[in-house]
Design an enzyme around this catalytic site. Sequence first.
Site, PDB file in Angstrom:
ATOM      1  N   ASP A   1      -2.984 -15.482  -2.775  1.00 46.43           N
ATOM      2  CA  ASP A   1      -2.315 -14.295  -3.315  1.00 46.43           C
ATOM      3  C   ASP A   1      -3.017 -13.851  -4.593  1.00 46.43           C
ATOM      4  O   ASP A   1      -3.790 -14.597  -5.206  1.00 46.43           O
ATOM      5  CB  ASP A   1      -0.847 -14.607  -3.616  1.00 46.43           C
ATOM      6  CG  ASP A   1       0.072 -13.444  -3.266  1.00 46.43           C
ATOM      7  OD1 ASP A   1      -0.423 -12.318  -3.108  1.00 46.43           O
ATOM      8  OD2 ASP A   1       1.292 -13.676  -3.152  1.00 46.43           O
TER       9      ASP A   1
ATOM     10  N   GLU B   1      -6.044  -8.966  -7.891  1.00 48.10           N
ATOM     11  CA  GLU B   1      -6.280  -7.573  -8.259  1.00 48.10           C
ATOM     12  C   GLU B   1      -6.638  -7.452  -9.740  1.00 48.10           C
ATOM     13  O   GLU B   1      -6.308  -8.312 -10.568  1.00 48.10           O
ATOM     14  CB  GLU B   1      -5.039  -6.720  -7.972  1.00 48.10           C
ATOM     15  CG  GLU B   1      -4.662  -6.611  -6.511  1.00 48.10           C
ATOM     16  CD  GLU B   1      -3.685  -7.678  -6.058  1.00 48.10           C
ATOM     17  OE1 GLU B   1      -3.138  -7.543  -4.958  1.00 48.10           O
ATOM     18  OE2 GLU B   1      -3.473  -8.657  -6.809  1.00 48.10           O
TER      19      GLU B   1
ATOM     20  N   ASP C   1       6.911   6.001   1.806  1.00 46.37           N
ATOM     21  CA  ASP C   1       7.043   5.338   0.510  1.00 46.37           C
ATOM     22  C   ASP C   1       6.885   3.831   0.698  1.00 46.37           C
ATOM     23  O   ASP C   1       7.805   3.053   0.456  1.00 46.37           O
ATOM     24  CB  ASP C   1       8.367   5.692  -0.163  1.00 46.37           C
ATOM     25  CG  ASP C   1       9.561   5.556   0.773  1.00 46.37           C
ATOM     26  OD1 ASP C   1       9.360   5.453   2.011  1.00 46.37           O
ATOM     27  OD2 ASP C   1      10.703   5.576   0.281  1.00 46.37           O
TER      28      ASP C   1
END
Length: 742
Positions: A477, A480, A543
């Site tokens: 995980d 970023e 969304d």
Amino acid sequence: MHLQEPRQASTFSACTPRNQPEKIQMTSRKWTTTYKESEKEQFQRKKRIAYAITGIVVVVCAGVLSGMIIWFVLRDPPPSLTQLPLSVPSGNASLHIPTKGPITLTLPLPGKSYRQNVVMGSVLGDNSELLQCENTPASWSCYQFTSDQRRYSLSFKSEDFGNDTSLQCTSAAWSTPSLDGELTDCIDLGSSHWFGGGLLFAQHWPMQLQKPMTPFVSGDILQVPTDYGGVLEPYWVSTDGVGVIVDYNAKDQPLHTSWNASGNDRLCFSSRLANSLYKHAGQRELRLNYKVCTAKNVVELHKGILKYVKPWSKPAGIPSRNLFEKPIWSTWVSYKTNVSQNNVMDFITDIVRRNFTASNIEIDDGYQEKYGDFTFNAAKFSNVSQVVEFSHRKGFKVTVWVYPFVNADSASFSEGYDNKYFVMSPNSSRNIPAMTSWWQGKLASLVDFTNQKASNWYFNKLNDFRHKYNFESFKFDGGEANWMPFCRTFDEDAVSPDYYGRIYAQQAAERIGNGLEVRVGLHNQQLPIFVRMLDKDSVVGYDNGLKTLIPTALTFGLLGYPFVLPDMIGGNAYRNLSQGNNQMQGLLESQYPNDRLYLRWLGATVFMPSLQFSITPWYYESRSKYDPTEISKRLLQLREPYTELFVRLANEAVTTGYPIIRPLWWINGDDATSWTVDDQFLVGDDLMVAPIVDDEFDYRTIYVPPGEWQDVLLQRNITGPLTLNPYTANLDQVPIFKRWPK
């Protein structure tokens, strides 16, 4: 060795002037003479010296003059002042440099009456003193000029790739030694449809985006929906057959992009260090290099770029085969951070008792005692080996959730601190780690994977962890850029924080193998692993809901990531948590989708390369008028005849770089109707899938592209192009169509 004294002699007639003998006498072993040179002899000696000097001067001067003549004949011509305005052809492209205003690159579009424009140097002032470059490589045109007291160089060339393709590409290369400057070019978007760029919160196919000039870096779109997500590549293609490829590896040069900013219908890309999150990493100049390619249509464009331009490496192999054949089951949504040994055992038991299959049982967040130590919490997992052995007996592998963060309260933090294994603060005499926060820690460091010793330390811990309990792999995980401290220093210096994510994923694949998954991708297409979508909200719309599932899969494939892992079926039981004030609270809350949305989500996922459950079908058994467990089984059975197709297409991707999940326009780039279809997709070239991606209806409109097709659900043959409206499909049905061979 014995040294003898010189012999005595009265005359050395052989080496003295004939007219007067030289008188020599030895006094205390020293030779002395009483000879005196006559005026005539002095004159003759000086005359000889003068002749010698004159000769030397003449020879030297002649050599210098000859060298200058040779240099003048053979040298490159000096840069000449070029008169403006100037138009420079290169292949079919043309560069126009005006007396004042932006430089324009114009490219023809095959088969079209209009042309593609690139506005170059849009942040430069007036052009002046335009010179041709020295030592320009063959086939390139190069010009230098000064503008706003800064020096710039612009090179460009055009090339085609033979008779078997209509592909043509024009390369542009800017540079300036002014590191406080900026290089910005823009391409007109026109009226065509565009695809590419990266993962977005509101993912559309084709792109529907209005984004100002921002750093081209990854982020957590659950926190900032306007950012790019963890998978991004500066690559865009259009239905006009125009493609843009920006040379960017996150290490050497910065990159900013904008898309239709303020409605200007332009894609702009910029190289700028000043006033940005990028950092100086030893650059001596700013550069902005890119290609603009054109072809007859979007299919010939993209396939030609993959074959001839090769903007990235093709996969080196395929992920573990069992991930294509059977679903992953994750503990995350069902248990969140309350996962325990008993939970996992019950989870496995329920899967087996209800006759479902699994590739991996994934133990997600909540198993650990301290984030960074990679140890099970003994209060929640008293006998981890028992869990793993139980899973193995049932035929399931086990993976465990991991991350690159080390919280300050963990035992690993002290070890990493002492050995400088973390991303560090710059200009720190005390070697202090650059601290950050993340969704499970307010004070943490990041392992510096560009530091080989730090990487070895981290992955040795992980391998010791899995070998201790005999589980197979990991779910990686994070990674970023938004988690990276603004002030940071990597061991291997890089301009962008996204270089960290690149190395993180590479090291994971190299050290752990092909049975894992990551959620970041920038120039890592060569890795033989699954790249998963970031967490989806459990809503139906654009969304970050179900309607973004297919557009996201298509975007991943276009950017060179064929092994796409959709997010959990039904989403993560979030309801647009990015809109709330407390992200962590939103992550831990569970707002499950309704039963119909869940089943339609499974129908949309079942023909993806892999799939993963976390919300179980039997959760709805007492909450639904349907039979969700039985319907889920029937949907999974639809996939079973095609598992070999997924493996074959995965191996094909290693050779061609083609995606497994393909847009409808893939089989006919001139089919305008297919350009905007975002709720259907192809598996390879010959299987079309048209799921219902709405929880309110049991029917939809289906577009059938040109060709002969078999409607598998209704057992009929049809000929496209054709629109089927309405097409009805129950919750346990997915409309699929097989294309007959030509």
